[in-house]
Design an enzyme around this catalytic site. Sequence first.
Site, PDB file in Angstrom:
ATOM      1  N   LYS A  85       5.465  12.828   1.658  1.00 35.45           N
ATOM      2  CA  LYS A  85       6.359  11.874   1.586  1.00 35.45           C
ATOM      3  C   LYS A  85       6.992  11.343   0.145  1.00 35.45           C
ATOM      4  O   LYS A  85       8.110  10.896  -0.011  1.00 35.45           O
ATOM      5  CB  LYS A  85       6.328  10.696   2.419  1.00 35.45           C
ATOM      6  CG  LYS A  85       7.298   9.542   2.695  1.00 35.45           C
ATOM      7  CD  LYS A  85       8.509  10.067   3.207  1.00 35.45           C
ATOM      8  CE  LYS A  85       9.516   8.978   3.160  1.00 35.45           C
ATOM      9  NZ  LYS A  85       9.463   7.857   4.208  1.00 35.45           N
ATOM     10  N   LYS A 126       9.134   0.471  -3.717  1.00 34.60           N
ATOM     11  CA  LYS A 126       7.794   0.505  -3.409  1.00 34.60           C
ATOM     12  C   LYS A 126       7.209   1.944  -3.632  1.00 34.60           C
ATOM     13  O   LYS A 126       6.172   2.319  -3.866  1.00 34.60           O
ATOM     14  CB  LYS A 126       7.547  -0.024  -1.986  1.00 34.60           C
ATOM     15  CG  LYS A 126       6.301   0.087  -1.344  1.00 34.60           C
ATOM     16  CD  LYS A 126       6.006   1.232  -0.421  1.00 34.60           C
ATOM     17  CE  LYS A 126       6.885   0.840   0.968  1.00 34.60           C
ATOM     18  NZ  LYS A 126       6.805   2.218   1.763  1.00 34.60           N
TER      19      LYS A 126
END
Length: 297
Positions: free
Chosen positions: A171, A239
């Site tokens: 990811k 993030k």
Amino acid sequence: MAKVAIIGLGIMGLPMAINLVKAGHQVVGYNRTPANTQKLVDAGGQGADSIAQVVKGAEMIITMVPDSADVEAVVLGEDGVFAHASKRALWIDASSIRPDVAARLAAAAQAAGLRALDAPVSGGEQGAIEGTLSIMVGGSLEDMAEARPILDAVGKTIVHVGPAGSGQTVKAANQLIVAGTIQLVAEALVFLEAHAVDTEAAIKVLAGGLAGNRILDRKAATMLAHQFAPGFRVDLHHKDMGIVTAAAREAGVAIPLGALTAQLMGSLRAQGHGALDHSALLLQVEQLSGRGQGNAG
């Protein structure tokens, strides 16, 4: 059909939960904002008022929350998932968090008598609504096989990529590619408009050639219209880029373009655009170029 608990009914979690209901599963949801829980109830699911209540009797538990600390807060401690879930329940974390945290929490789940998969997703809000998400799964093949009917209800491309934490590593790579692609598409759009060509026509021909990509397909039109309602917020991609850069540094891998894109994403957030869609990187290109709405602030 399984009894599924889902914790986190936001932009991604809610449509995923609704698709599970449509697939015939018994779905119970918990969210800190009760209004979103009610949306699940309206769609045929059930609502819960606490983590202990939502996981009671659940065979599978999905978490979809923003960051590593949020996942830890949900699963650890006296009020967490691990303390209240049924033994041998399968915990599937669909959040995007640090790979090392995912591996550590998988070990903690096992110690608590549960099984764990890290299964972050890609495809954005539209993919969640359509049930066409790409899901990268870390953990055991046996646990993935058991979770397959659940994953099939929310995703289209579902691939086992390795042991615990591997899904989050993949990811991170996904977010690196997406951020870099958005930045290049933004630069191309500003470049095209500066030369006063038919930008919509240009996008059509570019999308049909080697430059074609999902960002052009899904976001170019809204970028041109300066519509940045969040499908995936700048705050979250900022993030994620922190996760990528930290993991690359730990592995001794150079990501020069990725590091620059991470800085640009951070700059956009610092300018107060954290709540916008990540395609708002366009605003910064315009600002740097002295053009358009980005320059106007």
